[in-house]
Design a protein around this motif. Structure first.
Motif, mmCIF file in Angstrom:
data_model
loop_
_atom_site.group_PDB
_atom_site.id
_atom_site.type_symbol
_atom_site.label_atom_id
_atom_site.label_comp_id
_atom_site.label_asym_id
_atom_site.label_seq_id
_atom_site.Cartn_x
_atom_site.Cartn_y
_atom_site.Cartn_z
ATOM 1 N N ALA A 134 0.222 -18.989 13.916
ATOM 2 C CA ALA A 134 1.559 -18.894 14.503
ATOM 3 C C ALA A 134 1.429 -18.353 15.924
ATOM 4 C CB ALA A 134 2.457 -17.982 13.673
ATOM 5 N N LEU A 135 2.374 -18.716 16.751
ATOM 6 C CA LEU A 135 2.360 -18.318 18.164
ATOM 7 C C LEU A 135 3.727 -17.782 18.558
ATOM 8 C CD1 LEU A 135 1.198 -18.349 21.130
ATOM 9 C CD2 LEU A 135 2.032 -20.718 21.262
ATOM 10 N N ASP A 136 3.717 -16.678 19.277
ATOM 11 C CA ASP A 136 4.934 -16.165 19.910
ATOM 12 C C ASP A 136 4.749 -16.286 21.414
ATOM 13 O OD1 ASP A 136 7.275 -14.870 20.645
ATOM 14 O OD2 ASP A 136 6.440 -12.864 20.355
ATOM 15 N N MET A 137 5.446 -17.226 22.026
ATOM 16 C CA MET A 137 5.366 -17.431 23.468
ATOM 17 C C MET A 137 6.415 -16.572 24.163
ATOM 18 S SD MET A 137 3.966 -18.844 26.035
ATOM 19 C CE MET A 137 2.852 -20.002 25.236
ATOM 20 N N CYS A 138 6.038 -15.936 25.270
ATOM 21 C CA CYS A 138 6.907 -14.992 25.990
ATOM 22 C C CYS A 138 7.200 -13.791 25.096
ATOM 23 C CB CYS A 138 8.200 -15.644 26.450
ATOM 24 S SG CYS A 138 7.975 -17.159 27.422
ATOM 25 N N THR A 139 6.153 -13.109 24.681
ATOM 26 C CA THR A 139 6.268 -12.116 23.597
ATOM 27 C C THR A 139 6.947 -10.824 24.004
ATOM 28 O OG1 THR A 139 5.024 -11.135 21.772
ATOM 29 C CG2 THR A 139 4.004 -11.018 23.957
ATOM 30 N N GLY A 140 6.871 -10.420 25.275
ATOM 31 C CA GLY A 140 7.496 -9.159 25.672
ATOM 32 C C GLY A 140 6.923 -7.980 24.915
ATOM 33 N N SER A 141 7.754 -7.296 24.159
ATOM 34 C CA SER A 141 7.326 -6.118 23.389
ATOM 35 C C SER A 141 6.460 -6.463 22.195
ATOM 36 C CB SER A 141 8.554 -5.354 22.887
ATOM 37 O OG SER A 141 9.295 -6.165 21.982
ATOM 38 N N GLY A 142 6.317 -7.757 21.902
ATOM 39 C CA GLY A 142 5.537 -8.172 20.735
ATOM 40 C C GLY A 142 6.323 -8.187 19.443
ATOM 41 N N CYS A 143 7.620 -7.939 19.507
ATOM 42 C CA CYS A 143 8.403 -7.779 18.274
ATOM 43 C C CYS A 143 8.409 -9.044 17.419
ATOM 44 C CB CYS A 143 9.825 -7.330 18.595
ATOM 45 S SG CYS A 143 10.749 -8.436 19.686
ATOM 46 N N LEU A 144 8.618 -10.214 18.035
ATOM 47 C CA LEU A 144 8.669 -11.434 17.238
ATOM 48 C C LEU A 144 7.290 -11.809 16.705
ATOM 49 C CD1 LEU A 144 11.191 -13.706 19.176
ATOM 50 C CD2 LEU A 144 11.609 -12.240 17.192
ATOM 51 N N ALA A 145 6.250 -11.535 17.476
ATOM 52 C CA ALA A 145 4.892 -11.797 16.990
ATOM 53 C C ALA A 145 4.595 -10.948 15.765
ATOM 54 C CB ALA A 145 3.875 -11.514 18.092
ATOM 55 N N ILE A 146 5.014 -9.701 15.799
ATOM 56 C CA ILE A 146 4.789 -8.801 14.660
ATOM 57 C C ILE A 146 5.602 -9.259 13.455
ATOM 58 C CG2 ILE A 146 5.256 -6.446 13.839
ATOM 59 C CD1 ILE A 146 4.470 -5.548 16.738
ATOM 60 N N LEU A 147 6.846 -9.638 13.666
ATOM 61 C CA LEU A 147 7.668 -10.119 12.559
ATOM 62 C C LEU A 147 7.116 -11.429 11.998
ATOM 63 C CD1 LEU A 147 11.271 -9.308 13.839
ATOM 64 C CD2 LEU A 147 9.863 -8.011 12.237
ATOM 65 N N ALA A 148 6.524 -12.261 12.868
ATOM 66 C CA ALA A 148 5.887 -13.484 12.379
ATOM 67 C C ALA A 148 4.674 -13.147 11.522
ATOM 68 C CB ALA A 148 5.477 -14.364 13.555
ATOM 69 N N ALA A 149 3.911 -12.148 11.930
ATOM 70 C CA ALA A 149 2.746 -11.737 11.139
ATOM 71 C C ALA A 149 3.178 -11.199 9.777
ATOM 72 C CB ALA A 149 1.946 -10.682 11.894
ATOM 73 N N LEU A 150 4.304 -10.517 9.729
ATOM 74 C CA LEU A 150 4.808 -10.013 8.456
ATOM 75 C C LEU A 150 5.383 -11.134 7.595
ATOM 76 C CD1 LEU A 150 6.590 -6.751 9.720
ATOM 77 C CD2 LEU A 150 4.297 -6.974 8.756
ATOM 78 N N ALA A 151 5.991 -12.127 8.246
ATOM 79 C CA ALA A 151 6.598 -13.237 7.498
ATOM 80 C C ALA A 151 5.554 -14.191 6.944
ATOM 81 C CB ALA A 151 7.561 -14.003 8.404
ATOM 82 N N PHE A 152 4.449 -14.346 7.682
ATOM 83 C CA PHE A 152 3.388 -15.280 7.290
ATOM 84 C C PHE A 152 2.099 -14.484 7.077
ATOM 85 C CE2 PHE A 152 6.134 -17.563 10.468
ATOM 86 C CZ PHE A 152 6.916 -18.225 9.526
ATOM 87 N N PRO A 153 1.923 -13.917 5.892
ATOM 88 C CA PRO A 153 0.893 -12.890 5.666
ATOM 89 C C PRO A 153 -0.546 -13.385 5.785
ATOM 90 C CG PRO A 153 1.955 -13.529 3.599
ATOM 91 C CD PRO A 153 2.755 -14.140 4.697
ATOM 92 N N TYR A 154 -0.763 -14.700 5.755
ATOM 93 C CA TYR A 154 -2.127 -15.208 5.862
ATOM 94 C C TYR A 154 -2.388 -15.889 7.210
ATOM 95 C CZ TYR A 154 -2.097 -14.226 0.891
ATOM 96 O OH TYR A 154 -1.991 -13.590 -0.321
ATOM 97 N N ALA A 155 -1.465 -15.728 8.128
ATOM 98 C CA ALA A 155 -1.584 -16.404 9.416
ATOM 99 C C ALA A 155 -2.271 -15.534 10.452
ATOM 100 C CB ALA A 155 -0.200 -16.801 9.923
ATOM 101 N N GLN A 156 -3.067 -16.185 11.298
ATOM 102 C CA GLN A 156 -3.510 -15.574 12.538
ATOM 103 C C GLN A 156 -2.412 -15.823 13.570
ATOM 104 O OE1 GLN A 156 -6.333 -13.726 13.320
ATOM 105 N NE2 GLN A 156 -6.651 -13.723 11.102
#
Length: 298
Positions: A134-156
């Protein structure tokens, strides 16, 4: 407020009433975690007094120490006089029950994409456990990237931003959540320096505010980095580049979830041939769209 009058504020209830009066009289702009003077007053007061953010009633009539009163009044004064968003005063923002460190190097987390990630992007993603990248483009604080990591537990998960200042904040949040092994930060101008990969999910909350709206932003929003807000004349400058490059970074089943705020008309004018799925959230009508790789290629 004269010192003699300050002494009349004896309880938490008194401080909250005073804060609401000050905020309303000053016609503050909200939208960085709260949308009204009462909720803003409750959040700032409880945080300043180190009380649980979701527990107000037991403390309403508790007496306030003089030192506590001065701390709260100082925060109220800054909020009114400097028009600083509450999140910058507390150096934290809450998104779908998750806390993130923030400061003026990043915009305050508030994207409704967070709500969609909470449900694993269902039904557009069949099985969250099957998402491998999964990719978070324009991540800023990283909040959406972190939530994506929590939502998709086996994803890099990869997270991209052009601002080294923003990435420094994101790094703090990634460490706070202990996701260093699964979440990688990249400094890149969109996709230009990002290694080639096939992502099952790309989420993006890019700068999309059009030039006319940028000129009319309330003072609170002017404290945020303009780099993270300004999207050019029609708000679509970065969106054009993202949509052009995204197909090369999506897997065959991959989807792009993109926030465009109030720029629906500008998006339709810029991309008349696209027919995205508009994703509704609790907070807003249609600021988020979903496109498949096939749609983007066509």
């Amino acid at each position: 407020m004269p010192a003699t009058e300050r002494k009349e504020l004896l309880t938490l209830r008194d401080l909250l009433r005073y804060a609401v009066t000050r905020f309303s009289a000053a016609k503050l702009a909200f939208g960085h975690g709260t949308d009204n003077a009462w909720d803003e007053a409750v959040y700032l007061t409880l945080h300043t007094l180190h009380l649980p953010p979701d527990t107000l009633e037991p403390f309403l009539d508790a007496r306030i120490l003089p030192s506590e009163r001065e701390r709260v009044l100082s925060v109220i004064d800054r909020r009114v006089q400097e028009r600083v968003p509450a999140a910058y005063l507390t150096q934290e923002a809450w998104l779908r029950g998750h806390r993130f460190y923030v400061d003026k190097r990043v915009i305050v987390p508030r994207s409704p994409i967070a709500e969609l990630l909470e449900s694993g992007l269902s039904p557009w993603v069949d099985h969250p456990d099957d998402v491998s990248r999964a990719l978070d483009m324009c991540t800023g604080s990283g909040c959406l990237a972190i939530l994506a990591a929590l939502a998709f537990p086996y994803a890099q998960v990869d997270a991209v931003d052009t601002s080294e200042d923003a990435l420094a904040v994101a790094r703090c949040n990634v460490e706070d959540y202990g996701l260093q092994e699964r979440l990688t930060l990249h400094r890149s101008d969109l996709f230009s320096a990002l290694p080639k990969a096939a992502y099952d999910v790309i989420v993006c909350n890019p700068p999309y505010v059009n030039a006319t709206s940028m000129d009319a932003l309330p003072a609170e929003f002017r404290h945020e980095p303009s780099l993270a807000l300004a999207g050019g004349t029609d708000g679509m400058d970065l969106v054009r580049r993202i949509l052009a490059a995204a197909p090369d970074y999506l897997s065959e089943r991959g989807v792009l979830v993109l926030e465009i705020g109030h720029e629906h008309a500008h998006f339709a004018a810029a991309f008349p041939g696209l027919e995205p799925v508009w994703l509704e959230t609790e907070a807003q009508g249609d600021p988020i769209l979903l496109l498949t790789r096939e749609q983007l290629l066509s």
